[in-house]
Write a protein that holds these residues in place. Structure first.
Motif, PDB file in Angstrom:
ATOM      1  N   VAL A  34       1.056  -1.199  -0.122  1.00  0.00           N
ATOM      2  CA  VAL A  34      -0.037  -0.207  -0.026  1.00  0.00           C
ATOM      3  C   VAL A  34       0.898   1.342   0.058  1.00  0.00           C
ATOM      4  N   LEU A  35       1.929   1.213   0.746  1.00  0.00           N
ATOM      5  CA  LEU A  35       2.694   2.486   0.940  1.00  0.00           C
ATOM      6  C   LEU A  35       3.417   2.577  -0.353  1.00  0.00           C
ATOM      7  N   LEU A  36       3.921   1.642  -1.222  1.00  0.00           N
ATOM      8  CA  LEU A  36       4.535   1.632  -2.420  1.00  0.00           C
ATOM      9  C   LEU A  36       3.784   2.206  -3.554  1.00  0.00           C
ATOM     10  N   GLU A  37       2.104   1.842  -3.600  1.00  0.00           N
ATOM     11  CA  GLU A  37       1.375   2.202  -4.173  1.00  0.00           C
ATOM     12  C   GLU A  37       1.206   3.727  -4.172  1.00  0.00           C
ATOM     13  N   VAL A  38       1.057   4.243  -2.828  1.00  0.00           N
ATOM     14  CA  VAL A  38       0.824   5.629  -2.610  1.00  0.00           C
ATOM     15  C   VAL A  38       2.022   6.450  -3.163  1.00  0.00           C
ATOM     16  N   LEU A  39       3.220   5.877  -2.788  1.00  0.00           N
ATOM     17  CA  LEU A  39       4.429   6.486  -3.045  1.00  0.00           C
ATOM     18  C   LEU A  39       4.477   6.776  -4.657  1.00  0.00           C
ATOM     19  N   GLN A  40       4.267   5.626  -5.419  1.00  0.00           N
ATOM     20  CA  GLN A  40       4.161   5.631  -7.009  1.00  0.00           C
ATOM     21  C   GLN A  40       3.341   6.616  -7.472  1.00  0.00           C
ATOM     22  N   SER A  41       2.095   6.473  -6.815  1.00  0.00           N
ATOM     23  CA  SER A  41       1.068   7.274  -7.498  1.00  0.00           C
ATOM     24  C   SER A  41       1.142   8.913  -7.280  1.00  0.00           C
ATOM     25  N   LEU A  42       1.553   9.243  -6.026  1.00  0.00           N
ATOM     26  CA  LEU A  42       1.813  10.649  -5.692  1.00  0.00           C
ATOM     27  C   LEU A  42       3.445  11.049  -6.331  1.00  0.00           C
ATOM     28  N   PHE A  43       4.195  10.361  -6.255  1.00  0.00           N
ATOM     29  CA  PHE A  43       5.527  10.949  -6.486  1.00  0.00           C
ATOM     30  C   PHE A  43       6.304  10.499  -7.407  1.00  0.00           C
ATOM     31  N   GLY A  44       5.608   9.214  -8.072  1.00  0.00           N
ATOM     32  CA  GLY A  44       6.137   8.299  -9.291  1.00  0.00           C
ATOM     33  C   GLY A  44       7.489   7.536  -8.816  1.00  0.00           C
ATOM     34  N   TYR A  45       7.393   7.217  -7.376  1.00  0.00           N
ATOM     35  CA  TYR A  45       8.622   6.524  -6.791  1.00  0.00           C
ATOM     36  C   TYR A  45       8.734   5.155  -7.267  1.00  0.00           C
ATOM     37  N   GLU A  46      10.141   4.741  -7.520  1.00  0.00           N
ATOM     38  CA  GLU A  46      10.297   3.245  -8.041  1.00  0.00           C
ATOM     39  C   GLU A  46      11.498   3.123  -7.071  1.00  0.00           C
ATOM     40  N   PRO A  47      11.451   1.654  -6.560  1.00  0.00           N
ATOM     41  CA  PRO A  47      12.640   1.155  -5.705  1.00  0.00           C
ATOM     42  C   PRO A  47      14.107   1.217  -6.485  1.00  0.00           C
ATOM     43  N   TYR A  48      13.841   1.043  -7.846  1.00  0.00           N
ATOM     44  CA  TYR A  48      15.087   1.245  -8.843  1.00  0.00           C
ATOM     45  C   TYR A  48      14.618   1.337 -10.139  1.00  0.00           C
ATOM     46  N   PRO A  49      14.956   1.954 -11.193  1.00  0.00           N
ATOM     47  CA  PRO A  49      14.633   2.210 -12.574  1.00  0.00           C
ATOM     48  C   PRO A  49      14.030   1.100 -13.068  1.00  0.00           C
ATOM     49  N   GLY A  50      12.745   1.252 -13.683  1.00  0.00           N
ATOM     50  CA  GLY A  50      12.141   0.068 -14.481  1.00  0.00           C
ATOM     51  C   GLY A  50      11.333  -0.925 -13.551  1.00  0.00           C
TER      52      GLY A  50
END
Length: 193
Positions: free
Chosen positions: A155-171
């Motif tokens: 859930v946290l990764l989903e929110v970070l990706q949706s709001l900030f485009g966060y990826e743990p690593y490129p791709g």
């Protein structure tokens, strides 16, 4: 599945959460499940011979099973991804602190009732999300431990990706999306057969 393979964990969990309404339901209710699960754990005995830590008149922290639970989740999340995992570990720690404060102030009997009511509401909402919107059984029916352990981080990764485009690593998201799409396709083919 490798214990620290974030891509596989995220793809497994994501295949069960592709409907936007179901994802939103999980965003709203997963962290409260973790928080309220810690409330009854406040009343477990200390695991170390350490004195309780009094932060203020309303918060007394006990190094008990709630703390151990929080520590395991936090370490696991940091091991999966340093940045988002550190944020998740901080959120877990804050859940432990505030659930301990709430449990201390409510007392044993009322704390259990509050935790149980919240758990029922949160779990029911998620099952409704799966039944009405996802049209797929929850991930916990296929892998209980993985689903319970990964849900808050997912859930946290989903929110970070949706709001900030966060990826743990490129791709990361492109690779995970391909795996999720393949899993959903396979599931739909089995469902038709």
């Amino acid at each position: 599945m490798g214990l620290l393979d974030l891509e596989k964990h995220f793809a497994f969990y994501g295949a069960y959460h592709s409907n936007p309404v179901n994802v939103l339901i999980h965003v709203v209710f997963v962290w409260p499940i973790l928080f309220t699960a810690l409330i009854p754990l406040y009343f477990t005995p200390p695991i170390l011979n350490a004195s309780p830590i009094q932060l203020c008149d309303h918060t007394i922290l006990v190094l008990n099973y709630g703390f151990l639970f929080t520590l395991v989740y936090g370490i696991f999340y940091v091991a999966l991804d340093n940045k988002a995992g550190s944020l998740a570990a901080l959120l877990c720690f804050l859940c432990w602190v505030f659930s301990s404060s709430l449990a201390h102030n409510l007392g044993f009997s009322l704390a259990w009732k509050v935790a149980l009511a919240a758990q029922l509401i949160c779990w029911t909402s998620q099952f409704i999300g799966h039944g009405m919107f996802e049209k797929r059984a929850p991930a916990l029916l296929d892998n209980l431990t993985q689903a319970l352990l990964m849900a808050p981080f997912f859930v946290l990764l989903e929110v970070l990706q949706s709001l900030f485009g966060y990826e743990p690593y490129p791709g990361f998201h492109a690779k995970v999306k391909a795996k999720i799409d393949a899993d959903i396709k396979e599931w739909k083919e089995k469902k038709i057969s």
